[in-house]
Design a protein around this motif. Structure first.
Motif, short mmCIF file in Angstrom:
data_model
loop_
_atom_site.label_atom_id
_atom_site.label_comp_id
_atom_site.label_asym_id
_atom_site.label_seq_id
_atom_site.Cartn_x
_atom_site.Cartn_y
_atom_site.Cartn_z
N ALA A 1 17.84 9.04 -21.61
CA ALA A 1 17.18 9.78 -20.53
C ALA A 1 16.83 11.20 -20.94
CB ALA A 1 18.07 9.81 -19.29
N THR A 2 17.31 11.65 -22.08
CA THR A 2 17.01 13.01 -22.53
C THR A 2 15.63 13.10 -23.13
OG1 THR A 2 19.34 13.53 -22.91
CG2 THR A 2 17.72 14.82 -24.14
N GLY A 3 15.32 12.20 -24.06
CA GLY A 3 14.02 12.22 -24.72
C GLY A 3 14.08 11.44 -26.00
N PRO A 4 12.94 11.16 -26.62
CA PRO A 4 12.91 10.31 -27.82
C PRO A 4 13.66 10.86 -29.01
CG PRO A 4 10.76 11.31 -27.38
CD PRO A 4 11.60 11.58 -26.19
N ALA A 5 13.84 12.19 -29.06
CA ALA A 5 14.54 12.78 -30.21
C ALA A 5 16.06 12.69 -30.09
CB ALA A 5 14.13 14.24 -30.39
N ALA A 6 16.56 12.29 -28.93
CA ALA A 6 18.00 12.34 -28.69
C ALA A 6 18.72 11.05 -29.04
CB ALA A 6 18.26 12.70 -27.23
N TRP A 7 17.98 9.97 -29.27
CA TRP A 7 18.64 8.68 -29.53
C TRP A 7 17.85 7.89 -30.55
CZ3 TRP A 7 23.40 7.62 -28.81
CH2 TRP A 7 23.90 6.31 -28.77
N SER A 8 18.55 7.14 -31.34
CA SER A 8 17.92 6.28 -32.35
C SER A 8 18.93 5.23 -32.75
CB SER A 8 17.53 7.12 -33.58
OG SER A 8 18.69 7.63 -34.22
#
Length: 828
Positions: A554-561
């Motif tokens: 829910a933070t943004g694409p850069a926060a999870w992978s």
């Protein structure tokens, strides 16, 4: 003191007199906002009227203000939208000369001008083929000349708009959607466009156009005030920058806030976001109403055909389908049943919201307004039904978002959760975040709804997701503040002591897993034991694992992978083992993976670096899983000084951005650690190999070939490649663009972080060569890097370094503090 009557200042229609009066008006402090915009419009009206009159206009001509100027709303740097209207009887040369006498003085002052010369028929024909032109003419206002000609045109244009509404309004809706996709949602942007973004001034104009069609009307509560607030912000932006800009850039926000008399840039953004939220909500409600009307108009001819042309006035009323006690579906919305009694049913607002979200329906704005005005307050603690309805609402997933926004629009959320007001519309300055704090909390609950099958207590997961950042409305560490707030709210909502304690733990430690997994050495027993102590039970660990994923997604694409997910999964598995009583493995005896072992054996055999570059094609992923951050680069080499700065520098030279990195020394099993000069099978188990596992992404273009990276790495290690000089040359040739000044780097020593090494945490602005500079500084301090863990989120880098003295012992507190200061100096 205000200006005297502007009419006395424009007897001379020359541009100099108008420019002086305009400058005086804009410099005034006594009447900002609507009074100044109206005064500027009057001043401009008088000047243009003077120009028109002085030009001796032929009969049958008129000067018309359209668009924003037609509405009498002139910001300091607004364009002038003007139409020279003529009935076609005057000589074309005379009309052209009249236009020149009006247009050129405007241009001479450097004022942007949108102008046209048309007959009423031409204006009407242009409007028929150009939606934007038609919208501008809806606000046509006569300035000078033949007023009757303008009145007739305006009447005709409005009649056309209403006659063509079934075709025009879908076009306008599509235009609004396209603009929203292009410019984004104003209330969630750090640098919003006050005019074009969704919820901005263009949308207020669209709502006026819908109202003019007589098909539907926007909710009035707060809409005019929201529009004024956006216009005031644009006025201040124009005055601050001296430019005709609508984008509220970061570097302008403090000055704009001061101009508006606000405390700071965050206060400015919160006010702008709140206004944009009001406009966006009104737009959603209005376009739904338009869709219902258009659908009904389409169905009416079919009904007439069915009934043989007879009247359908005797038709039964719209069907009302029960959804929950006191809640029914009607015309595609959740509305209150006729028998509903909000004043006697305090759970009804939550029951209606939950029923609407579960059915995937919007909650009727009339129903929400009625609930806000009449519903009895919930007792404290809440009854079990209210708590269950809140959980049901949150568990609905994406349909919960518009329902929650409907509750917020009427103040019901703050009434249910008093601390919500502190995070409402609160901006998040970290560009990694996509949403404001309040919307991020709702989005986290939406993400958590898809993970409820993974946990034993989905109710606690959903409520923790809603509350995990609730402390961001208070000073200090938001996790610490949030823990206290979560305890109070959990008790208010009616959770028992045990569940309240669990929710408080989840809020307090919602960053624990991802921070530990990406910034700490998981092979260090102290790392795993610290997490196990903080979590306490397996049930809490299970909840925290799901909350961590929901929060990051829910933070943004850069926060999870997938890379971060694997690290967190590994940490959770280790902590679960500790909580189950399983012994932790000896970190000194930790075995490398099969892939690492193969590279390490080859590195020891050759005495040189060995590289493996795994592209995404080598790593097929589940399409439903997040993409990895970059590609994986694994390097193995015999342990020696200067490895970290050499590798980091080579990557920077090849314009590879380090997204994540892990450096550790591994020992090979006896019989495998055979290096140059050793006999076959010679056991040299005391020899270690450095293995560096990196996630890298190409800054420009494609990835370099592995053999080129290896060649440059060999040269860097033997001293024939001066990395520092090469990086300095490149920086001098391509200086960085100016931007927002980043805060200075900060280096801290983690207290009791490990029994095996001293732990330093470096927080700095991400930049090419950052890790190279860190490595050089550590080499200069004569410390050994036991392991390094790099994490990059947006423009921020957080690098955790496990260091020892050359003999492997820990640094003293004084030595660690000195090293931290030296690192800060080197990076500053």
């Amino acid at each position: 003191m205000t200006n005297p009557d502007t009419r006395t200042q424009t007897d001379d229609p020359g541009p100099g007199r108008y420019a002086a009066a305009r400058q005086l008006l804009l410099a005034e402090k006594e009447r900002p906002g609507p009074p100044r915009r109206a005064a500027l419009a009057r001043l401009t009206d008088d000047w243009l009227t003077g120009l028109f009159t002085a030009a001796a206009p032929p009969p049958g001509t008129a000067l018309v203000a359209v668009g924003g100027y037609g509405r009498g709303e002139l910001s300091p740097r607004s364009d002038l939208d003007l139409l020279l209207l003529h009935d076609g009887t005057a000589d074309k040369t005379a009309v052209a000369a009249l236009a020149d006498r009006v247009w050129y003085p405007v241009w001479d002052l450097g004022i942007a001008l949108d102008h046209s010369v048309r007959t009423p028929g031409e204006a009407r024909a242009t409007a028929a083929g150009d939606l934007k032109a038609h919208l501008g003419l809806l606000d046509a206002r006569p300035l000078a000349g033949d007023t009757a000609l303008v009145t007739a045109l305006r009447t005709t244009v409005l009649a056309d708009w209403r006659d063509q509404a079934t075709r025009r309004l879908p076009e306008l809706a599509a235009l609004c959607r396209e603009r929203a996709e292009r410019s984004g949602e104003l209330r969630f942007l750090l640098e919003p466009d006050l005019k074009e973004a969704r919820g901005g001034l263009r949308d207020t104009q669209a709502l006026r156009a819908v109202a003019a069609s007589w098909l539907a009307d926007a909710p009035r509560d707060g809409l005019d005030a929201a529009r004024r607030r956006l216009l005031d912000a644009r006025d201040a932006l124009h005055l601050t920058t001296g430019r005709a800009t609508d984008r509220l850039a970061l570097q302008e926000q403090d000055a704009v806030a001061r101009t508006l008399g606000l405390l700071d840039a965050d206060t400015l953004l919160r006010e702008v976001y709140e206004a944009a939220g009001t406009v966006a909500y009104a737009s959603d409600v209005t376009w739904r109403a338009v869709a219902r009307v258009l659908k009904a108009r389409t169905a009416r001819p079919r009904l007439r055909a069915v009934f043989g042309g007879r009247s359908t006035a005797g038709k039964p009323p719209a069907e009302r389908t029960p959804l929950a006690e006191g809640v029914v579906e009607m015309d595609g919305e959740a509305v209150l049943a006729r028998t509903a009694r909000p004043e006697r049913d305090p759970v009804l607002p939550l029951r209606a919201a939950a029923a609407a979200a579960q059915a995937g329906l919007p909650l009727s704005p009339h129903a929400v307004r009625h609930l806000a005005a009449t519903a009895a307050p919930l007792p404290v603690p809440w009854p079990a039904e209210a708590r269950e309805e809140l959980v049901t609402l949150l568990g609905a997933g994406p349909p919960a978002v518009p329902v929650w926004e409907a509750l917020e629009a009427e103040g019901l959320v703050t009434r249910l959760l008093p601390d919500w007001d502190r995070v409402r519309h609160r901006p998040q300055r970290n560009p990694v975040h996509t949403w404001t704090v309040d919307r991020h909390l709702v989005e986290t609950a939406v993400r958590a709804a898809s993970l409820t099958r993974r946990v034993g207590r989905p109710d606690l997961l959903l409520v923790a997701a809603l509350l995990h950042d609730i402390g961001k409305g208070w000073p200090g560490d938001h996790s610490v503040a949030g823990e206290t707030i979560a305890r109070d709210l959990a008790a208010r909502v009616g959770f028992d002591r045990t569940d309240t304690a669990t929710l408080a733990t989840l809020v307090r430690h919602h960053l624990l897993l991802v921070d530990t997994a990406t910034r700490r050495d998981l092979d260090d027993p102290a790392t795993v034991r610290a997490v196990a102590t903080a979590v306490g039970t397996y049930g809490t660990l299970e909840l925290l694992h799901a909350l961590t994923e929901a929060d990051a997604l829910a933070t943004g694409p850069a926060a999870w992978s997938s890379w971060r997910a694997l690290l967190v999964d590994d940490l959770v598995a280790r902590v679960a083992g500790v909580l189950a009583g399983e012994p932790l493995p000896d970190p000194e005896a930790a075995a490398p993976s099969a892939a690492q072992e193969r590279l390490a054996v080859e590195a020891l055999r050759t005495g040189e670096p060995v590289l493996a570059l795994h592209t995404r094609e080598d790593q097929p992923l589940d399409p439903d899983e997040p993409e990895p951050v970059g590609v994986e680069l694994v390097i193995a080499m015999p342990d020696q000084p200067g490895v970290l700065p050499a590798v980091a520098g080579v990557l920077a030279l090849h314009r590879l951005t380090v997204r994540a990195a892990d450096l550790r020394a591994v020992r090979l099993p006896d019989g495998l650690a055979t290096g140059p000069g050793d006999g076959p099978g010679a056991g040299s188990g005391d020899r270690s190999v450095l293995v560096l596992d990196w996630r890298v992404a190409a800054e420009y273009g494609s990835l370099p070939q592995a053999h080129r990276l290896r060649a440059d790495l060999v040269r860097a290690l033997d001293g024939t490649l001066d990395i520092a000089a090469r990086l300095a040359e490149r920086e001098a040739a391509y200086p960085r663009r100016r931007g927002v000044q980043a805060p200075p780097p900060r280096v801290t020593v983690a207290p009791a972080g490990s029994r095996l090494a001293t732990v330093l945490e470096v927080r700095a602005q991400d930049a090419p060569g950052l890790l190279h500079r860190i490595g050089r500084a550590l080499e200069g301090a004569a410390v050994r890097v036991r392991s390094a863990h790099v994490s990059t989120l947006g423009a921020n880098a957080v690098d955790t370094l496990y260091v020892t003295r050359p003999d492997g012992t820990l640094l003293t507190d004084g030595e660690a503090a000195d090293l931290a200061r030296a690192l800060e100096k080197a990076l500053g």
